[in-house]
Design a protein around this motif. Sequence first.
Motif, PDB file in Angstrom:
ATOM      1  N   LEU A  62       4.636 -42.141 -10.730  1.00 15.36           N
ATOM      2  CA  LEU A  62       3.285 -42.645 -10.491  1.00 15.36           C
ATOM      3  C   LEU A  62       2.380 -41.530  -9.978  1.00 15.36           C
ATOM      4  N   THR A  63       2.874 -40.765  -9.028  1.00 17.93           N
ATOM      5  CA  THR A  63       2.101 -39.659  -8.476  1.00 17.93           C
ATOM      6  C   THR A  63       1.825 -38.577  -9.514  1.00 17.93           C
ATOM      7  N   GLN A 271       0.256 -45.578  -3.359  1.00 18.37           N
ATOM      8  CA  GLN A 271      -0.703 -45.020  -4.305  1.00 18.37           C
ATOM      9  C   GLN A 271      -2.052 -44.890  -3.592  1.00 18.37           C
ATOM     10  N   ARG A 272      -2.629 -43.714  -3.645  1.00 21.74           N
ATOM     11  CA  ARG A 272      -3.873 -43.447  -2.935  1.00 21.74           C
ATOM     12  C   ARG A 272      -5.005 -44.349  -3.417  1.00 21.74           C
ATOM     13  N   GLU A 273      -5.191 -44.440  -4.736  1.00 22.67           N
ATOM     14  CA  GLU A 273      -6.299 -45.233  -5.271  1.00 22.67           C
ATOM     15  C   GLU A 273      -6.211 -46.679  -4.824  1.00 22.67           C
ATOM     16  N   VAL A 289      -6.169 -41.244   3.855  1.00 27.61           N
ATOM     17  CA  VAL A 289      -4.810 -41.229   3.318  1.00 27.61           C
ATOM     18  C   VAL A 289      -4.398 -39.770   3.144  1.00 27.61           C
ATOM     19  N   ALA A 290      -3.385 -39.344   3.875  1.00 28.26           N
ATOM     20  CA  ALA A 290      -2.977 -37.942   3.856  1.00 28.26           C
ATOM     21  C   ALA A 290      -2.249 -37.566   2.578  1.00 28.26           C
ATOM     22  N   ALA A 291      -1.493 -38.498   2.021  1.00 26.47           N
ATOM     23  CA  ALA A 291      -0.678 -38.195   0.840  1.00 26.47           C
ATOM     24  C   ALA A 291      -0.161 -39.479   0.237  1.00 26.47           C
ATOM     25  N   GLU A 292       0.307 -39.393  -0.992  1.00 28.48           N
ATOM     26  CA  GLU A 292       1.115 -40.441  -1.594  1.00 28.48           C
ATOM     27  C   GLU A 292       2.572 -40.146  -1.283  1.00 28.48           C
TER      28      GLU A 292
END
Length: 339
Positions: A62-63, A271-273, A289-292
């Motif tokens: 996904l990322t 997931q960021r989005e 959000v720092a990261a996925e």
Amino acid sequence: MRHLVNPPSRFHTPGCYPTRKPRMKSHPKRSDMVHYFDEARVQQLLSVTDLLQGVREALVALTLGQVVQPLRMVMPIGEASADGLLFLKPAQLGDALSTKLITLVPGNAQKGLPTLLSTIVLMDPATGQTLAVMEGNTITAMRTAAASAVAADALVPRTPQVVAMLGSGVLARSHAQMLRAVREVSEIRVWSPTAANAEQCARDIGGVACSSAEQAVRGADIVCTVTNASEPVLQGTWLKPGAFVAAVGAPRPSWRELDDAAMNHWVVADQREAAEKESGDVLLSGAPVAAEIGDILCGRVAAPPAGTTIIFKSLGQAVEDTVAARLVYRAALAQEARA
């Protein structure tokens, strides 16, 4: 202080290169019939170890942009109060295509019915043919907990853990099972607004019921918020430094499980989005959000230093349902081939 840059994991992650596709296993020859799996059959066929590995690989894919997955569609449902929601969640990863229909009806609890009900349709993306229809509650509970366990496996020290469960439903039970698959758990504390539910859940998972959320959370290493709450049930002042929070509930932009103080920590999302558009915990607190989690799993982003309080915001990704449904389907075909 020891720094966990990229902690070892018992689960293998594919190489983190955009050109590399997730490794796909060939599956047994299938018949043209559409398979149907009820919850009991799904439970028989779904392997915890395979699911953890599958969800881990799906989150990395996904990322890396290897998954076709739009944001979920949400529609209000109900009669007079219209307090229910219908979610539609499609995704494709490699040779697997699925969509899940989910209803969330908080009022079902008073009727003795599950608040979450779901159905998954697995299809062949090459032809569009339906391969299987399966009841989705077990998959939803198990893949949601698997995502939390995969994140914990990457970010939590390899020492015995005290776990706090805020919530006493099926997700509390699946999280207890999955967390025990990746870490030794020395104690599980359970809180629910309904004391009888907390006591029953504690009996079911080998935990202890707590009279307040604060009592459950104070001193806990891992905190799971698995409630139907629309207002915060977790206060940041209760968290010990270095705690890991799996924030699983509050799937709407106006709903929250965590207050601003809790969200004022290092936030990683499935997931960021999705987190930035759908999570009330993120939107209403303004937390970045720092990261996925996929970034951390494949090493593109380093895990924060040891002792960092971490919030894992999980929205529940459709690709997790896809890989879980494929595992169930392939396991059934393999059994048929051996028969």
